[in-house]
Design an enzyme around this catalytic site. Structure first.
Site, mmCIF file in Angstrom:
data_model
loop_
_atom_site.group_PDB
_atom_site.id
_atom_site.type_symbol
_atom_site.label_atom_id
_atom_site.label_comp_id
_atom_site.label_asym_id
_atom_site.label_seq_id
_atom_site.Cartn_x
_atom_site.Cartn_y
_atom_site.Cartn_z
ATOM 1 C CG HIS A 68 -3.009 0.121 9.311
ATOM 2 N ND1 HIS A 68 -3.871 1.191 9.179
ATOM 3 C CD2 HIS A 68 -2.134 0.248 8.285
ATOM 4 C CE1 HIS A 68 -3.543 1.909 8.111
ATOM 5 N NE2 HIS A 68 -2.476 1.355 7.561
ATOM 6 C CD GLN A 90 -2.731 -1.331 4.517
ATOM 7 O OE1 GLN A 90 -3.756 -1.523 3.848
ATOM 8 N NE2 GLN A 90 -2.023 -0.217 4.427
ATOM 9 N NE ARG A 106 -4.734 4.129 -3.377
ATOM 10 C CZ ARG A 106 -4.527 3.798 -2.096
ATOM 11 N NH1 ARG A 106 -4.671 4.693 -1.142
ATOM 12 N NH2 ARG A 106 -4.158 2.570 -1.774
ATOM 13 C CG ASP A 162 -1.873 6.594 7.129
ATOM 14 O OD1 ASP A 162 -2.256 7.336 6.206
ATOM 15 O OD2 ASP A 162 -2.121 5.368 7.174
ATOM 16 C CG ASP A 193 -2.000 1.094 1.125
ATOM 17 O OD1 ASP A 193 -2.252 1.606 0.018
ATOM 18 O OD2 ASP A 193 -2.559 1.451 2.187
ATOM 19 N NE ARG A 239 -0.062 11.781 5.110
ATOM 20 C CZ ARG A 239 -0.706 10.607 5.031
ATOM 21 N NH1 ARG A 239 -0.347 9.594 5.779
ATOM 22 N NH2 ARG A 239 -1.704 10.457 4.178
ATOM 23 C CG HIS A 298 -0.368 9.380 -1.362
ATOM 24 N ND1 HIS A 298 -0.601 10.391 -0.437
ATOM 25 C CD2 HIS A 298 -0.749 8.231 -0.772
ATOM 26 C CE1 HIS A 298 -1.083 9.844 0.675
ATOM 27 N NE2 HIS A 298 -1.188 8.540 0.507
ATOM 28 C CG ASP A 299 -4.506 8.551 -0.360
ATOM 29 O OD1 ASP A 299 -4.072 7.436 -0.726
ATOM 30 O OD2 ASP A 299 -4.453 8.949 0.818
ATOM 31 C CD GLU A 306 -4.756 10.330 5.713
ATOM 32 O OE1 GLU A 306 -5.554 10.347 4.767
ATOM 33 O OE2 GLU A 306 -4.683 9.385 6.509
HETATM 34 C C1 OTU Z 1 -4.317 6.842 4.164
HETATM 35 O O1 OTU Z 1 -5.526 7.193 3.498
HETATM 36 C C2 OTU Z 1 -3.200 6.927 3.166
HETATM 37 O O2 OTU Z 1 -3.075 8.235 2.679
HETATM 38 C C3 OTU Z 1 -3.438 5.926 2.059
HETATM 39 O O3 OTU Z 1 -2.483 6.029 1.034
HETATM 40 C C4 OTU Z 1 -3.430 4.559 2.678
HETATM 41 O O4 OTU Z 1 -3.807 3.621 1.704
HETATM 42 C C5 OTU Z 1 -4.376 4.442 3.862
HETATM 43 O O5 OTU Z 1 -4.325 5.563 4.752
HETATM 44 C C6 OTU Z 1 -4.036 3.238 4.708
HETATM 45 O O6 OTU Z 1 -2.821 3.429 5.388
HETATM 46 O O7 OTU Z 1 -8.841 6.134 3.216
HETATM 47 O O8 OTU Z 1 -8.392 6.469 0.661
HETATM 48 O O9 OTU Z 1 -9.652 9.588 7.016
HETATM 49 O O10 OTU Z 1 -9.287 8.506 4.504
HETATM 50 O O11 OTU Z 1 -6.436 7.385 6.187
HETATM 51 C C7 OTU Z 1 -7.367 6.765 1.540
HETATM 52 C C8 OTU Z 1 -8.436 9.028 6.693
HETATM 53 C C9 OTU Z 1 -7.750 6.551 2.965
HETATM 54 C C10 OTU Z 1 -8.520 8.044 5.526
HETATM 55 C C11 OTU Z 1 -7.145 7.788 5.081
HETATM 56 C C12 OTU Z 1 -6.795 6.819 4.047
#
Ligand code: OTU
Length: 599
Positions: free
Chosen positions: A131, A199, A464, A231, A88, A229, A342-343, A273
């Site tokens: 996680h 995870q 992504r 996560d 991931d 940050r 990146h998301d 985040e």
């Molecule tokens: C984050 O995003 C990261 O930015 C992602 O890249 C990871 O895949 C994910 O955590 C798992 O570690 O749902 O669609 O409210 O929205 O944690 C991305 C927070 C995600 C979540 C966010 C998550």
């Protein structure tokens, strides 16, 4: 409880004792200016170390590029040792005390932090608090049958509880990781996995987890990291009959970790985040009924979503409404303002906000998906759907900012011009709205979707990766060739930073106030501090020129200084401010001084 307190305190004090002289000096500097991240002139850049420059030492070798761009804050995407195979993008950590060996070592990271500090930059890294990877020693011990390790996770012998939880949980990755629990044959049990099956969500109801994570975080602080940050922080606490996000205990955990770090490493700030609705988001900045010290910085997801919504609809009313009704962040905090990351982009447009401008929420969200997936007739965007969830009619979007703006160098020159204007327009708002603007690697060069991820079986299922390209340094060189797309965009990012840096009104002490203007295509806001130059920004989301009455603005742009305008200048006359199609303007006005004579 007393033992837990003593252990946590002991960890913080030990960490403080081990802090290097250089970092203690950094602590002293930041204690003297605890609002360092709130000042204008903080410009962020985010990239994957390997995709940017191969390794951490590679990154250190490319600091000149970041300096040239005006960067003062570098966020390197997850770089701690991940699990082998799919991970991931590094968000499945197998060892919080080691760097991914492909990127380098802990020493390389410390050296990079030192080099960044000497170049006037801060370093931000991810801590995946929610996680661990299934390959983390804690999980490995749980798999081997160790009951203490099993208690680090949420493990269920049968489906009774998981089924009850599922009734109120959402699915983050419905397409490639449906459900929130994974059956683990070795344990004959179900493990809570909000994200991918590898995870495993940590169980913060177990004090040993809190201690272990606190220790991991304190160790990272002493490597020289400036911002952590956190996560997926909304997911830290689970409660039956809720969506298990934003629970009060999640805030207590953040608050506790924050205070331990304040004690051990005062220079270090926390970034949340939390991609959650605005009402819940400000709480991660400590914005509760009685304010608390939680995170210092948070991602302004709402601004990001609204920018893309405005661009597709050519309409500034929804962004104006949604941002006007947002609760202000607490005064000691700030936002990360960004256009892309990146998301994927999830369409966080509430039904209420949509209704307030006469739209149907579901239809608008659906329109945005179709528009950015390039399915909507006449759409300029080249994105793709991410995690289509037909069951609830939801879908998100992947694609680089340039591709979503429709940049296609092979297309007609007018189209290229328009796409550049769109991208610059979005960044022109992100650079002055409120907080630290964050340039996502490649946007400064207009990098488009990269489909190479399809050749990698560990990545192919996750689109992504299309917006996580590798840095093509030969393309980056074109930034020095005037007239090229790269030179245009890179030059704009530099200019936005240069002007932003010297505007006192862009300090976090002056939050933005969106303005109601009489043209639906425009979005305008002002920022000011008593006795100082006032700031006004206006953005036109339409391809056609648009104008608004200057009566609705805090000062007459005709008597103000144009600090920055798009490629075509705005015009003032007859009581109206006219912006060219996809144009923007930043104005400054010092009360009591006429245009051009201000400082
Ligand atoms: C984050 O995003 C990261 O930015 C992602 O890249 C990871 O895949 C994910 O955590 C798992 O570690 O749902 O669609 O409210 O929205 O944690 C991305 C927070 C995600 C979540 C966010 C998550």
């Amino acid at each position: 409880m007393a033992a837990l307190r003593a252990t946590l305190l002991g960890a913080a004090l030990r960490s403080r004792a081990e802090r290097s002289p250089e970092l203690r000096e950094r602590d002293a500097g930041r204690l003297a200016d605890p609002t360092w991240f709130q000042h204008p002139g903080q410009i962020g850049y985010v990239c994957y170390a390997d995709r940017f420059a191969g390794t951490l030492t590679g990154v250190a070798d490319h600091l000149d590029y970041l300096v040239e761009l005006g960067v003062t804050y570098l966020h390197l995407m997850p770089l701690l040792a991940p699990r082998p195979g799919p991970n991931d993008g590094g968000y499945a950590v197998a060892d919080y005390g080691a760097v991914d060996p492909r990127l380098g070592t802990i020493d390389d990271l410390a050296n990079l932090a030192g080099a960044l500090h000497r170049s006037g930059m801060s370093l931000c890294i991810d801590v995946v608090v929610n996680h661990t990877a299934r390959e983390h020693p804690w999980a490995q011990r749980a798999l081997a049958g160790d009951p203490a390790a099993r208690a680090f996770y949420h493990v269920f012998d049968d489906r009774a509880l998981p089924d009850r939880y599922e009734q109120t949980l959402r699915e983050v990755f419905p397409a490639f990781a449906p459900g929130n629990f994974t059956f683990v044959p070795e344990m004959g049990a179900w493990v809570w996995t909000t994200f991918n099956d590898y995870q495993w969500d940590l169980n913060y109801g177990n004090p040993a987890v809190l201690v272990a994570m606190a220790e991991a975080i304190l160790n990272l602080c002493n490597i020289g990291v400036d911002v952590l940050r956190l996560d997926a922080v909304p997911f830290l606490w689970k409660r039956l009959d809720t969506d298990c996000e934003n629970q009060p205990e999640a805030h207590w955990i953040v608050e506790l970790l924050r205070s331990l770090v304040a004690m051990a490493a005062p220079a270090v700030a926390f970034k949340a985040e939390a991609i959650v609705p605005p009402e819940q988001l400000v709480q991660y900045l400590g914005g509760h009924e009685v304010p608390r010290h939680e995170c210092d910085i948070a991602y302004h997801n709402q601004l990001m979503v609204m920018l893309w919504s405005s661009l597709a609809s050519r309409d500034g009313r929804l962004i104006t409404h949604a941002l006007s009704r947002m609760r202000h962040r607490p005064p000691a905090t700030t936002w990360m303002t960004y256009v892309r990351c990146h998301d994927d982009i999830g369409w966080a447009v509430s039904d209420e906000d949509a209704a307030a401008v006469g739209w149907d929420g579901w239809s608008h969200r659906n329109f945005l998906t179709e528009f950015y997936a390039g399915e909507f007739p006449g759409s300029f965007a080249h994105g793709a759907r991410f995690q289509d969830n037909p069951a609830i009619g939801d879908s998100r979007i992947s694609g680089t900012a340039a591709s979503l703006c429709g940049l296609d160098p092979a297309g007609d020159p007018a189209g290229v011009e328009t796409a550049i204007r769109r991208l610059v327009l979005l960044y022109a708002v992100a650079f002055c709205y409120d907080g630290i603007p964050l340039v996502y690697m490649g946007d400064e060069l207009g990098l488009r979707n990269d489909l190479h991820y399809l050749d990698d079986p560990d990545r192919a299922a996750d689109n992504r990766w299309m917006h996580r390209p590798a840095m093509p340094w030969e393309v980056a060189e074109r930034r020095h060739r005037p007239g090229t797309i790269e030179a245009r965009l890179f030059g704009w990012m530099q200019r936005l930073g240069t002007v932003q840096r010297r505007l006192a009104a862009l300090d976090a002490a002056a939050p933005p106030e969106p303005l109601a203007v009489d043209d639906p295509h425009l979005f305008a806001f002002t920022r000011s501090r008593p006795g100082e130059e006032r700031f006004l920004a206006v953005a036109n989301f339409s391809e056609e020129a648009a104008s608004c009455s200057t009566a609705a603005l805090p000062f007459d742009p005709g008597e103000a200084t144009l600090l920055l305008g798009g490629d075509e200048s705005p015009a003032v006359g007859g009581g109206r401010l006219t912006l060219p199609g996809l144009g923007f303007a930043w104005y400054g006005f010092t009360p009591g001084s006429a245009a051009g004579t201000g400082p």
